[in-house]
Design a protein around this motif. Structure first.
Motif, PDB file in Angstrom:
ATOM      1  N   UNK A  97      -3.397   4.384  -2.260  1.00 46.37           N
ATOM      2  CA  UNK A  97      -4.644   4.241  -1.523  1.00 46.37           C
ATOM      3  C   UNK A  97      -4.616   3.072  -0.551  1.00 46.37           C
ATOM      4  N   UNK A  98      -3.842   2.049  -0.877  1.00 42.88           N
ATOM      5  CA  UNK A  98      -3.812   0.850  -0.034  1.00 42.88           C
ATOM      6  C   UNK A  98      -2.481   0.140  -0.217  1.00 42.88           C
ATOM      7  N   UNK A  99      -2.066  -0.568   0.811  1.00 45.74           N
ATOM      8  CA  UNK A  99      -0.813  -1.326   0.779  1.00 45.74           C
ATOM      9  C   UNK A  99      -1.136  -2.774   1.122  1.00 45.74           C
ATOM     10  N   UNK A 100      -0.870  -3.676   0.179  1.00 46.42           N
ATOM     11  CA  UNK A 100      -1.154  -5.094   0.393  1.00 46.42           C
ATOM     12  C   UNK A 100       0.045  -5.851   0.972  1.00 46.42           C
ATOM     13  N   UNK A 101       1.150  -5.157   1.147  1.00 47.92           N
ATOM     14  CA  UNK A 101       2.319  -5.789   1.732  1.00 47.92           C
ATOM     15  C   UNK A 101       3.230  -6.432   0.698  1.00 47.92           C
TER      16      UNK A 101
END
Length: 211
Positions: free
Chosen positions: A174-178
């Motif tokens: 759902x999301x990529x924080x790096x």
């Protein structure tokens, strides 16, 4: 090339981590073979446990995790990174948010959601390129969930099990924080509190959760 240094969290000079990688400390194995071997060992020798959450820094040290029998995705990723660095292979932590679609009843009951965050995986540098891999789900758990275990071949990304063996959706990002050179402890605590506020309703000073 950086991403090789020991840190407070990646304390791979500790005996517990050195013992773990001892079988791979040989010139007869290539970096690719070492990476595949230690990935598989961390994936399967530590059972995946998403229900234990710690807000104590010392619990995220690789030397502490190495002495456990289970770990969540972030803990297992930290341990794998420490092992890779100890073998002279650059590695870093990668965080994101995922949603599980299979066997989520307990997740939803305990967390109030079937979303897991921060979800940890590993970036490893092999043959002049960064590859993503996730050691989270041990082979025996995958068999139980009817999902093929993630195999790492040292040449391709291996971090997402989208479907089970019947084609049913299993996981999605759902999301990529790096990526992070070291464990971003403060970011992780803030992220956990933001996404699972009900856990903290009774006592803000609690630092260990077994849900």
């Amino acid at each position: 090339m950086t991403h090789l240094e020991p840190t407070y969290y990646f304390d791979f000079e500790n005996k517990s981590v050195q013992d773990l990688i001892s079988e791979f400390k040989t010139d007869t194995l290539s970096d690719k073979e070492k990476a595949i071997g230690i990935y598989t060992k961390v994936r399967d020798h530590w059972k995946y446990d998403p229900y234990s959450i710690s807000l104590s820094k010392d619990k995220y040290k690789s030397s502490h995790i190495a002495q456990k029998q289970s770990g969540n995705c972030v803990e297992k990723s930290i341990l794998l990174i420490a092992c890779l660095r100890a073998l002279g292979i650059p590695a870093r932590l990668h965080l994101g948010k995922v949603k599980n679609h299979i066997a989520v009843e307990r997740l939803t009951e305990k967390f109030g959601s079937n979303e897991l965050t921060p979800h940890g995986m590993v970036n490893v540098y092999l043959d002049a390129k960064w590859l993503k891999m996730s050691p989270a789900f041990n082979k025996s758990l995958c068999k139980k969930l009817n999902v093929e275990p993630l195999e790492f071949d040292g040449e391709n990304h291996s971090f997402l099990q989208q479907y089970d063996s019947k084609g049913t959706r299993f996981m999605e990002y759902l999301d990529d924080y790096g990526y992070f050179d070291d464990v971003p402890f403060d970011f992780m605590v803030e992220n956990i509190k933001k996404h699972y506020p009900d856990i903290f309703d009774t006592n803000e000073k609690i630092t260990e959760f077994k849900l």
